[in-house]
Design a protein around this motif. Structure first.
Motif, short mmCIF file in Angstrom:
data_model
loop_
_atom_site.label_atom_id
_atom_site.label_comp_id
_atom_site.label_asym_id
_atom_site.label_seq_id
_atom_site.Cartn_x
_atom_site.Cartn_y
_atom_site.Cartn_z
N SER A 142 47.25 51.57 30.37
CA SER A 142 45.74 51.70 29.80
C SER A 142 45.65 53.21 29.94
O SER A 142 46.36 53.96 30.38
N ALA A 144 43.20 53.87 31.56
CA ALA A 144 43.00 54.12 32.93
C ALA A 144 44.26 54.61 33.72
O ALA A 144 44.02 54.98 34.80
N SER A 145 45.48 54.43 33.18
CA SER A 145 46.54 54.78 33.93
C SER A 145 46.67 56.30 33.99
O SER A 145 47.21 56.87 34.81
N ALA A 148 41.41 57.90 35.86
CA ALA A 148 40.44 57.05 36.49
C ALA A 148 38.89 57.23 36.12
O ALA A 148 38.55 58.31 36.20
N SER A 153 36.92 50.64 39.62
CA SER A 153 38.10 50.93 40.56
C SER A 153 39.18 49.97 40.57
O SER A 153 40.31 50.67 40.88
N TYR A 155 40.50 47.87 38.36
CA TYR A 155 41.22 48.19 37.10
C TYR A 155 42.03 49.54 37.28
O TYR A 155 43.28 49.39 36.79
N CYS A 156 41.21 50.44 37.44
CA CYS A 156 42.01 51.84 37.24
C CYS A 156 43.10 51.92 38.27
O CYS A 156 44.33 52.21 38.23
N LYS A 159 45.94 49.90 36.89
CA LYS A 159 46.68 50.40 35.86
C LYS A 159 47.68 51.62 36.26
O LYS A 159 48.73 51.98 35.71
#
Length: 297
Positions: A142, A144-145, A148, A153, A155-156, A159
């Motif tokens: 993502s 988010a990888s 962030a 928080s 999910y980030c 990923k």
């Protein structure tokens, strides 16, 4: 069908989180290119429907990707029933949003379990088969990888974790002829994102992004790009393509995001969403069946 799109024809692929959304579209795109697809996920009825509509010899398994023993059994059955596995797409994922301090602990943990631990279990279960076929493992990551953002928080963290996991796995598998790719994806038109947009925390968060960064793309468009990357055994694929440039500035992103958050985010207006979309509800129910507690959201 061009010759290029017949490269994968006749092979067997495993796609996790295949009941809906991007996983379903990836399975459909693989099948359109002649691939027999093993569809893995939690929603049995939806998986059966997807498998029945694919033009190739495809099957489905209802399984929790975080369950080591169950995934090991599936990894034995797939090649026995469908032939050697040469492609694995670790797509299964869930999300929640809201202030960390107000988040439900079980919901937050479930995001990490499905997105990160589930990917590792998928790789552990099917890597022996990819070693035999010198195949390709693709991890769905993502934006988010790379950078962030607040209010996401779990999910980030998950990923960022799958990105690091994939880099490590790639280095380990390279001498064995197994390639490992990472798909860096932005907003996709899935029921999870549509559900997220109902919450103030998500609509506010997206509104702070530059217009290109908050644009939603169809799952079908993203799946075509992802499957083409599988054909090429590419180490990475970015959808949209401009995301590649964000790798050059990722070192300064945390400071920039913090400055914007300090000026524009008001935490008191936001509440935690719980797990989002139908896939999130299925993941929550699976956790409850396995002995967890119900997510109150």
């Amino acid at each position: 069908m061009t010759d290029r799109k017949r490269i994968l024809s006749g092979r067997t692929a495993v796609v996790t989180g295949a009941a809906r959304g991007l996983g379903k579209s990836i399975a459909e795109e693989l099948a359109a290119r002649g691939v027999n697809v093993a569809l893995l996920g939690l929603e049995e009825g939806a998986l059966v429907k997807v498998a029945a509509e694919l033009p190739t010899a495809s099957r489905c398994w209802t399984v929790d990707m975080t369950d080591d023993a169950a995934m090991a059994r599936v990894a034995e059955e797939v090649p026995r029933l469908m032939g050697p596995v040469s492609i694995v797409v670790a797509n299964a994922g869930v999300a929640e949003a809201g202030p960390f301090v107000d988040s439900d602990a079980d919901s937050w943990r479930r995001v990490i379990e499905v997105n990160l631990i589930g990917s590792a279990v998928t790789a552990r279960s099917f890597m022996p088969h990819l070693l035999d076929t010198r195949g390709h493992y693709l991890q769905i990551a993502s934006t988010a990888s790379i950078g962030a953002v607040p209010m996401m928080s779990a999910y980030c963290a998950s990923k960022a974790g799958v990105e690091s996991f994939s880099h490590s796995l790639r280095a380990e598998m390279a001498p064995c002829g197994v390639s490992v790719g990472i798909a860096y994806l932005n907003w996709i038109d899935t029921d999870m994102i549509r559900d997220a947009d109902r919450y103030a925390v998500m609509s506010e968060l997206r509104s702070k992004f530059p217009r290109p960064a908050r644009t939603t793309r169809s799952a079908e468009h993203v799946a075509r790009r992802v499957v083409t990357a599988v054909e090429r055994r590419a180490p990475s694929v970015y959808v949209p393509g401009w995301l590649r440039g964000s790798q050059l500035v990722r070192g300064v992103l945390p400071g920039m995001i913090t400055r914007v958050s300090r000026r524009q985010l008001t935490h008191s207006r936001f509440t935690a969403t719980g797990l989002l979309g139908a896939g999130g509800r299925a993941a929550r129910h699976a956790a409850v069946r396995d002995g967890g507690t119900a997510d109150p959201h």
